[in-house]
Design an enzyme around this catalytic site. Structure first.
Site, PDB file in Angstrom:
ATOM      1  N   THR B 128     -40.900  26.376 -44.807  1.00 61.03           N
ATOM      2  CA  THR B 128     -41.961  25.307 -44.622  1.00 61.03           C
ATOM      3  C   THR B 128     -43.185  25.987 -44.827  1.00 61.03           C
ATOM      4  O   THR B 128     -42.951  27.473 -45.527  1.00 61.03           O
ATOM      5  CB  THR B 128     -42.252  25.065 -43.036  1.00 61.03           C
ATOM      6  N   ASP B 129     -44.485  25.486 -45.073  1.00 60.53           N
ATOM      7  CA  ASP B 129     -45.728  26.222 -45.528  1.00 60.53           C
ATOM      8  C   ASP B 129     -46.056  27.514 -44.424  1.00 60.53           C
ATOM      9  O   ASP B 129     -46.379  28.618 -45.081  1.00 60.53           O
ATOM     10  CB  ASP B 129     -46.812  25.262 -45.438  1.00 60.53           C
ATOM     11  N   CYS B 130     -45.600  27.362 -43.225  1.00 60.60           N
ATOM     12  CA  CYS B 130     -45.988  28.464 -42.544  1.00 60.60           C
ATOM     13  C   CYS B 130     -44.598  29.295 -42.140  1.00 60.60           C
ATOM     14  O   CYS B 130     -44.924  30.558 -41.851  1.00 60.60           O
ATOM     15  CB  CYS B 130     -46.211  27.816 -41.128  1.00 60.60           C
ATOM     16  N   TYR B 131     -43.513  28.707 -42.549  1.00 58.37           N
ATOM     17  CA  TYR B 131     -42.376  29.608 -42.566  1.00 58.37           C
ATOM     18  C   TYR B 131     -41.798  29.713 -43.877  1.00 58.37           C
ATOM     19  O   TYR B 131     -40.681  29.084 -43.833  1.00 58.37           O
ATOM     20  CB  TYR B 131     -41.390  29.009 -41.350  1.00 58.37           C
ATOM     21  N   PRO B 132     -42.185  30.336 -45.020  1.00 59.84           N
ATOM     22  CA  PRO B 132     -41.555  30.207 -46.106  1.00 59.84           C
ATOM     23  C   PRO B 132     -40.316  30.517 -46.371  1.00 59.84           C
ATOM     24  O   PRO B 132     -39.548  30.257 -47.315  1.00 59.84           O
ATOM     25  CB  PRO B 132     -42.788  30.570 -47.144  1.00 59.84           C
TER      26      PRO B 132
END
Lengths: 135, 385
Positions: B128-132
């Site tokens: 994800t954007d916060c957990y790339p």
């Protein structure tokens, strides 16, 4: 004397009347505890043999000359007492009651009663039991 | 005369506390009477060491650089729950490994961690954007984890069936190997040492009770799953208690692998031996009456495990004294009995807990809330076979 033996033999020897020779030629009496013979595969026989010491020795030599692997039961179940928790699950399957719980709640083993079935080994939840065979 | 938790803790503090194991008070009450036993004992320690399937652990791995939100998590090839926050997981004790499900599982991972070994973490994510990050791999031990606590939703069963098999074939169960035609009986209880059996009305055990769990000081944190309260009364006037369970938690970093052991039941799968000890404050004489009941007055039922049905057939009652004797009469013949929970280890834990209390290392915790007296036990209405 009486001794317990485990015989493993290749498929081609399974057809010979080994017990006949042991009785007739070496004057041995024996009790069969376990026999596992699969078609085309190696067989296994667990027996208790009674006779004179020299006859037992000769009988074993005869079996070996026939290509059979002969092992003696060492005298005790190889029991990792540090790892054993003395739960008792093995006693549920021991047909001869060789494995039992002593009065202190510890697992105990009576070698005299063991019939080499090896059920206990597969049953042990911690895999800490093994039967030790020597040549 | 009565006692309170506070008075007992004061005695622990001053080194004056009188502690006995449940087996010791059984003998004491038999020789000197319940009243005398009550006067002498402030605390009675109970313990059990059995296979408890409903066990597992919450772990927090800490964040990696770059960060990952783990969705597919494995420890030594055992699948763990990915449905928590980014780097939290729950590993179930009975979860078999992907490659060797009948030999190695979650309980082995838990035991390895407590033993001080490293285990292999493999985690995947969709990013994800916060957990790339999409993949993480590491070898981790207990010291690398932020939190690692055992959380067992159902432990310490108050009482348990004596298992047998009326069918004509051998069956392999979580109660061990059951031979055909009632060829054997297995049972899993510490009997007169068993915690919830000795406090049958749960007068001292509740939310918050401090316990011995796997060698550490843990807590009772909720009622156990499938908790219910059964008093089974028999035609001949006897009775027994069954059904109560507890959820327990404790810090794995404080535990000792001697008291948490991974187990494999043949043709059933993975499970875990859990060492559990509970100290009972001897509040009054009534409680000592319960605490001092011997194996000969504590009962369970023979249950047929061969049907797989919800209502397993019951074949009569049996006392723990009979079960422990090594053989019992069933259907008119003598049948061998085998324990599955370790009396030897239960005794060790009860004695150790006694020592901790005597040495001021362990204080009793009054429950912050007691468990309900009634709880319905609901079945699942399932479709298909």
């Amino acid at each position: 004397m009486t001794t317990k033996l485990k015989l493993t033999f290749p498929a081609q020897t399974a057809t010979k009347p080994l017990s006949y020779h042991l009785v007739k030629d070496y004057d041995l009496t024996f009790n069969i505890f376990q026999a596992r013979i699969s078609p085309g595969l190696a067989g296994e026989l667990a027996i208790e043999v009674t006779g004179s010491e020299s006859n037992i020795k000769s009988g074993i030599e005869f079996l070996r000359s026939e290509g059979i692997n002969v092992q003696h039961l060492s005298g005790s179940i190889n029991h990792d007492s540090q790892s054993c928790v003395h739960c008792g699950a093995c006693t549920a399957v021991c047909p001869s009651e060789a494995l039992y719980m002593d009065e202190n709640g510890r697992l105990a083993f009576d070698n005299e009663l063991c019939v080499l079935c090896e059920y206990c080994i597969k049953t042990c939840p911690l895999s800490v039991l093994a039967i030790k065979y020597t040549e | 005369m009565t006692r309170t938790f506070d008075e007992i803790n004061d005695k622990i503090r001053s080194g004056q506390v009188a502690v006995f194991t449940a087996e010791e008070v059984v003998a004491m009450a038999r020789e000197q009477g319940v009243k005398k036993a009550f006067e002498k004992a402030d605390v009675v320690t109970c313990a059990t060491f059995g296979m408890m399937c409903s066990s597992g652990a919450f772990l927090n791995f800490g964040h990696s650089d770059r960060r990952i939100r783990m969705t597919d998590i494995r420890l030594n090839n055992v699948e763990c729950s990915g449905g928590l926050a980014a780097v939290d997981t729950y590993i179930g004790g009975t979860q078999g490994s992907v490659d060797r499900p009948m030999e190695y599982g979650g309980a082995h991972v838990i035991e390895a961690l407590i033993r001080g070994e490293k285990v292999r973490l493999e985690a995947k994510s969709y990013g994800t954007d916060c957990y790339p990050r999409k993949y993480a791999e590491a070898y981790i031990g207990l010291e690398d984890l932020n939190q690692a606590y055992l959380y067992n939703p159902r432990n310490g069963y108050q009482n348990y069936n004596a298992a047998t098999n009326t069918s004509n074939r051998e069956i392999y169960t979580y109660m061990g190997t059951l031979l055909p035609n009632c060829g054997n009986v297995t049972y899993s209880s510490a009997g007169e040492l068993s915690p919830l059996l000795k406090d049958p009305h749960l007068r001292t055990i509740g939310m918050g009770t401090r316990i011995f769990l796997g060698g550490a000081q843990g807590r009772v944190v909720w009622e156990g799953t499938q908790y219910c309260r059964n008093v089974v009364e028999y035609e001949d006037g006897g009775y027994d208690f069954a059904g109560a369970t507890i959820a327990v938690a404790g810090d794995m970093k404080q535990m000792n692998a001697r008291y948490i052991r991974a187990a494999v039941m043949q043709k059933y799968g993975i499970t875990m031996f859990v060492g559990l000890g509970i100290p009972m404050p001897v509040l009054d004489e009534d409680l000592m009456h319960d605490l001092s009941r011997p194996n000969s007055e504590l009962y369970t039922q023979f249950v047929d495990y061969s049907t797989g049905k919800l209502a397993m057939p019951k074949l009569g009652r049996v006392s723990y004294a009979q079960l422990r004797s090594g053989s019992v009469e069933l259907n008119g013949r003598m049948v061998r009995t085998s324990p599955l929970s370790s009396l030897f280890m239960a005794r060790e834990i009860a004695a150790l807990l006694k020592e901790w209390i005597q040495n001021g290392r362990f204080y009793l915790q009054q429950p912050v809330e007691m468990f309900p007296e009634k709880r319905e036990f609901r079945p699942l209405n399932a479709k298909g076979e």
